[in-house]
Structure formats: C-alpha cells, structure tokens
Design an enzyme around this catalytic site. Structure first.
Site, short mmCIF file in Angstrom:
data_model
loop_
_atom_site.label_atom_id
_atom_site.label_comp_id
_atom_site.label_asym_id
_atom_site.label_seq_id
_atom_site.Cartn_x
_atom_site.Cartn_y
_atom_site.Cartn_z
N GLU A 266 -2.70 -145.66 -9.20
CA GLU A 266 -3.67 -145.48 -8.85
C GLU A 266 -4.64 -145.42 -9.07
OE1 GLU A 266 -2.89 -143.30 -5.72
OE2 GLU A 266 -0.96 -143.43 -5.67
N ARG A 270 -7.79 -146.97 -6.73
CA ARG A 270 -9.02 -145.79 -5.93
C ARG A 270 -10.44 -146.64 -7.17
NH1 ARG A 270 -6.20 -141.08 -3.36
NH2 ARG A 270 -4.08 -141.96 -3.80
N ASP A 399 5.29 -152.02 -0.91
CA ASP A 399 5.05 -152.18 -0.47
C ASP A 399 3.16 -152.85 -0.67
OD1 ASP A 399 3.61 -149.94 -1.35
OD2 ASP A 399 3.30 -148.61 0.05
N GLU A 533 -2.34 -145.70 7.11
CA GLU A 533 -1.23 -146.85 7.56
C GLU A 533 -1.29 -147.36 8.97
OE1 GLU A 533 -0.32 -144.75 5.20
OE2 GLU A 533 -1.29 -145.45 3.29
C1 DMJ Z 1 -3.47 -145.36 -0.80
O1 DMJ Z 1 -4.35 -144.67 -1.36
C2 DMJ Z 1 -3.03 -146.35 -1.28
O2 DMJ Z 1 -3.25 -146.67 0.34
C3 DMJ Z 1 -1.44 -146.69 -1.55
O3 DMJ Z 1 -1.99 -148.11 -1.93
C4 DMJ Z 1 -0.33 -146.10 -0.23
N1 DMJ Z 1 -0.39 -144.91 -0.43
C5 DMJ Z 1 -2.22 -144.29 -0.16
C6 DMJ Z 1 -2.14 -143.87 1.27
O4 DMJ Z 1 -1.32 -143.44 2.18
#
Ligand code: DMJ
Length: 641
Positions: A266, A270, A399, A533
């Site tokens: 994260e 981010r 994912d 998404e």
């Molecule tokens: C985001 O922080 C990013 O897209 C991450 O890869 C997946 N989850 C969240 C948004 O849903």
C-alpha cells in the site's frame, strides 16, 4: 490491486505443497554469516571492555590508597571527605592530587557506564529473533547508505527525464462533455476541501464525523495518505493552489523515521507511486527525495530467506512480518508482485540498481516455480519459497500482479519481453480456467479455490476489463481483437453489477449461480467503498474504442456517487447498494481522490491528456512516464532535465 485489510480472514489453511525450489543455499549462507556477525559484534564489545578496563583501571598502589575491590569498581564509589565541609567531596591534599583523583573517578564512571550499556545491549540482542536481528543489521547498513546519499534532502544526481507529453490540456470540444468534466473537478474540490478542513495530515477522512481516519495499512502514524495520493489528480485538474498546499505539508511534515508498521504494498502504490507521479508532473525535487527516503525504509522488508518481501515492515526498526490471516505465513502475490513499476523508476531516478534488483529477483524466482494449471496461486511463503493455499484470483490477492507484468512491458517502451511473455502465459491460463460465460450470457472471471471454480467475481477484478484492452496491442498472433472484445465483455458484466442494484453502484463482489447473475448474495458483500475499478475499465475502453457507452456508464456512476455518497463533509462509502436508503460507512478512502475521480476526469477529457503511449498508470492510478530503457543506463547518467 488488493486491499487485504478489507478482505475477510482467509479460509482454512492447508499445508504448503512442495512445488517450489527446495532451498535457497545462498540465502542460508547469508543467514549463517549474519549470525556470525552478531556473535562477533558481542565478542568484540566484551574485548573492548576488557581492554578498556586494563588501560583505565587504577594501578595497585591506587587500589590500596582508595581501598577498591571489585565491588568498588562495580558499585559507584565516592570517598566522602572526612572532615571536609561537604560529605561527598574528595579529600584534597593539593591541587594536582585533586585533579588526578577527579580524572580517575571520571574514568571509573565511564568504564562502569560502558560496561552496563554493553551488558544491556547484549541482553536486548539475545531477546530478539533472528529476523529482528537481521533486519536491524540491514536497517543500520541502509541508514548509513541513506545518509551518504540523501543527506538532509540533498538533491539526487540528475538523470535524463523522459519525454513528458500531455501533462496539461485534454479540454473537451463538446460542451456537454466539458460540463461533465467540470462537475468531476467540483467533486474533487469537495473531497479535498473537506479533508483539508477536517482531516488534514491524517491518512483519510471521516466525512460524517468530520475528523481524521486511518487503517492498519498505514501503520500508527499520520502520514497524510490522502495528500500524497491526491496530488497528481489535483495537478491534472489544474487545482494548483491545492497542489501547492499539499506540497508544503509534505515538505514540512512527511517523515518516515517513525515507529510504525506499514503495508509495503500500500505504501508503495500510494506513497511512492504518488510521489513519483507528482515529481514527474511538477518537476519538484522534494517529491523525488521523499520517494527515495521512503523506498529505503521499505528495503528491509526484502530481508527474507527467499527475497520475497514481507507484507508489512516497521519503518523504524526494519522488522518485517506477514498478515496473520494469510495462508501458512505467506506473502501475497498481488503485494510482492506490485512493486515493479515504482522500483524500476526509483533505480532510474537514483542511479542505484538496488531497487531494480529486488524486483527482478522476485520475477526470476516466480519464473522458476511450478504453476498448477499455469496459474499463479495467491500465497507464497517467503521463508520456504513454496506456495501456500492454491487459491488463484484476478481480483483481491492476485489482481495487480498480472497488471504489473503488462505494465512492466509497456513502461519499458515494450522492450521487456520477458514481462510480456509472463503476462501472455498468465492470461492464457486465466482465460482457460477462470473466465466463463453465465447462463444469461455475461462473461465473468471466477476464482480457483480448493480445487474448483468459484463463480464469484469481485469488484476489484473489474479492473481486468481495462487490462485486457490495454494489453490487446502486442498480444500473441491475431489475438488483439479478441482481447479488446474480452475487455469490453468484462466492462459490460461489471456495468450489469452496478445496474442491478438500487443505488446503481456496484457491490464488493457478485455471484453467478443459477438464476443469480452479477448480484451480491451475502450481506457482507453488498457494500461499495468508492472503489475505482469499474470506472477505470470504462476509461481504458473509451480510449481504445471511443464507444459513447463508456462515457454514459461512467456518468451514471458519477451521478450515483454524487447522489448517494456525497455528504456535507466529503464522500462516504455505503453499506448496502441494494437498499434505496443507504447507510454510510463514514470513510472517504484516499483512492477515491487518487483513482475514482481521476479516471472519471480522464473519461471526460480529450485523449491528449496523459496519452497512453507515453504514460503508464500504476495500480493506484498514478501516471509514470514510459522509460526508454534501451537508450538509458540504470547507473545514473548525469544529464540535464
Ligand atoms: C486501490 O488501492 C488500488 O487500486 C489497489 O490496487 C486495489 N485496491 C484499491 C482500490 O479499490
């Protein structure tokens, strides 16, 4: 692209199967070396102590004079002045003797203090686990390197900056589209201004309670996650005062030397992604420097027997560990597999190959491993190098690993053929085993779990529509049309998951089971937390097809967010998208500003804003420029911006 903190605890654990390489001898050797290093350290501390004692202790004549035995050395001793005015003051027989005795006393105190300190340190060391000790050693090493490289925000060596095309503009010609774009910008202002007012410096905002909010992924510190995540969206939207405000906060307050345990994934997507994008867009050095400082703090997470990083790391101590809920102590595919883009950029910008090497090591290791049915399981044990539970998903836990294979290739100006091959192989296996058509004709991506296909698709997996479209060009023989079509089908299915709710917002996950199609069944899956998404996929499909349905679907989602998620203090998620009277969860996620609003804004912008042949978006929607690595070295070419 996963948010593990939001996921339920993993199901039952199954013992890891012996599919991976049996051992990693070079890492074992490193381990032995580290242990020896520690023993040597302790030994040398004692030797120094003994030497110190030998040189500094008073000679025997002085012993007699002061009548000092061992006890006197260990217990603080002051000869109180017999007959002196003040007890506790040395007897004075002349100025020289006085100075001499004072000096002796000072040295004895020093020896005692050093001795006690060494004993304490040795005791503390022995209490710690091997991992902790290893991490501490690595942290110390990193600290020295870091201090040498980035002393007090000192600029890093300049490197050639890639061609930054389309960082402004995108003004739509059509009046209706322009108004929609303005509306999205207004929503961003509302989200930002309220965060500015009620949550400034906190990681996120509680828009109803009107106060700061955080989750365990950011650790225990206030690191201003929303500021860092939102910066590039502000910049792209032309909200420059707000951007400067955020920049100022970062300059003055963003400090990574905190005793806080954060999620490596994260923080990478981010913070490092956000800072790098802000740097490329604005050219402000501070963002690059902060990104590098943070990256140094993440490096100890890679000190595992395999080099597969821990999920979490303490920014101060460098101690890492994995989530308690992860199968058999495993690291998560979507976490350790979603570092490549940012780490390659870090090496590019610093000229230090360490970041590049870390992510390439992960790739090499994955390449060597067996994959059941060609699928990558979501769990990998960083100690043994073996897969954990056989659970494969294109949604949460898996994912963005697939996304980053494709984007590694795109970001390298399509020269990283190894990444492209891994991506192609992976999606072929996914298509064969996980992608199905429902009775009603909806194409969905299921999950492989415990030996069978679960016909459930998560909101997170909806990003794959955009990924398939983005990867269409460059795919294996004659398959470009097929993948663009597959992306469009996923977009349609995800749109259905929105359309079949009362609020026209999608649930966290939805089922395909008999008559049930694209609908959440369990109460715990009915929430919408401002996720991006589906809108992300609309945007990619819009860029590649210009089919007006994607703008229409995006606008439907924007209106629903405005109607049901907007509150006076910002935007909030909702707990049940099937209930026409929504209950708010009172969280304004940082990714709402980083991703959801950015993708909406881009959807109503011209294609000249951040064109996809020059920019690659990380999984948190932070745009990073394509690197023409074929013409660039990673060793830090001095050059001009
Ligand atoms: C985001 O922080 C990013 O897209 C991450 O890869 C997946 N989850 C969240 C948004 O849903």
């Amino acid at each position: 692209m996963t948010t593990p903190a939001l996921l339920p605890l993993s199901g039952r654990r199954i013992p890891p199967l012996n599919l991976g390489p049996p051992s990693f001898p070079h890492h074992r050797a490193t381990l032995r070396l580290s242990e020896k290093f520690i023993l040597l350290l302790i030994l040398s501390a004692f030797i120094t102590l003994c030497f110190g004692a030998f040189f500094f202790l008073p000679d025997s004549s002085k012993h007699k004079r002061f009548d000092l035995g061992l006890e006197d050395v260990l217990i603080p001793h002051v000869e109180a002045g017999k007959g002196a005015k003040n007890p506790g003051v040395f007897l004075i027989h002349g100025p020289d003797e006085h100075r001499h005795r004072e000096e002796e006393e000072r040295l004895r105190n020093k020896i005692r203090a050093d001795h006690e300190k060494a004993l304490e340190e040795a005791k503390e060391k022995l209490k710690k686990s091997r991992e902790e000790i290893r991490a501490e050693i690595q942290t110390e090493k990193n600290k020295v390197v870091q201090e040498m490289k980035t002393k007090e925000n000192k600029p890093l060596p300049p490197v050639p900056i890639p061609n930054l095309v389309g960082i402004n503009g995108g003004d739509p010609e059509d009046n209706d589209v322009r108004k929609k774009r303005e509306k999205i910008k207004e929503m961003m202002k509302h989200a930002w201004d309220n965060y500015r007012m009620y949550g400034w410096g906190h990681n996120e905002l509680r828009p109803i309670a009107k106060k700061g909010h955080s989750t365990n992924i950011f650790g225990s510190s206030q690191m201003g996650a929303t500021i860092v995540d939102a910066l590039d969206t502000l910049y792209i939207m032309g909200l420059h005062d707000e951007f400067r405000d955020g920049q100022k906060w970062i300059e003055d307050n963003l400090d990574f030397s905190v005793n806080s345990e954060v999620s490596v994934f994260e923080v990478n997507i981010r913070f490092i992604g956000g800072l790098l994008a802000a740097y490329y867009l604005s050219g402000e050095e501070i963002f690059k420097i902060k990104a590098v400082q943070l990256a140094e703090k993440l490096l100890p997470a890679f000190n595992t027997p395999t080099g597969i990083p821990w999920a979490m790391v303490n920014l101060k101590s460098g101690v890492g560990r994995n989530w308690g809920w992860a199968s058999a102590g495993s690291s998560i595919l979507a976490e350790f597999g979603t570092l490549h883009m940012e780490f390659v950029h870090l090496s590019y910008l610093t000229g230090d190959p360490v970041y590049f090497k870390k992510v390439m090591h992960i790739r090499k290791l994955l390449q060597k491993m067996d994959r059941p049915n060609g699928l990558y399981p979501n769990y990998l044990n960083p100690r043994t190098g073996r897969w954990g539970q056989y659970h494969t998903s294109v949604g949460g836990l898996g994912d963005s690993f697939y996304e980053y294979l494709l984007k590694a290739w795109l970001m390298s100006d399509k020269t990283d053929h190894e990444a492209r091959k891994m991506y192609d192989d992976a999606i072929e296996a996914i298509e064969k085993h996980l992608i199905k058509k429902s009775r009603g004709g909806l194409i969905f991506i299921g999950e492989w779990k415990n030996g069978h296909l679960e016909k459930k698709m998560g909101h997170l997996a909806c990003f794959a529509g955009g990924m398939f479209a983005l990867g269409a060009d460059g795919s294996r023989t004659d398959k470009a049309g097929h993948y663009l079509e597959l992306g469009a089908e996923i977009a349609r299915t995800c749109h259905e998951s929105y359309d079949r709710t009362a609020l026209k917002l999608g649930p966290e996950s939805f089922k395909f089971d008999g008559a049930v199609e694209a609908v959440a069944v369990r109460q715990a899956e009915k929430y919408y937390i401002l996720r991006p998404e589906v809108i992300e996929t609309y945007w990619y499909l819009w860029r590649f097809t210009h089919d007006p349905r994607y703008r229409q679907w995006g606008w439907e989602a924007a209106l629903a967010i405005e109607k049901y998620c907007r509150v006076s203090g910002g935007f909030s998620g909702v707990k049940d998208v099937y209930s026409s009277t929504p209950t708010h969860d009172d969280v304004q996620q940082s990714f709402f500003l980083a991703e959801t609003l950015k993708y909406l804004y881009l959807l109503f912008s011209g294609d000249d804003l951040l064109p996809l042949d020059h920019w690659v978006f990380n999984t948190e929607a932070h745009p990073l420029p394509v690197l023409h690595l074929a013409n660039t070295t990673l060793s830090g070419n001095p050059a001009v911006r």
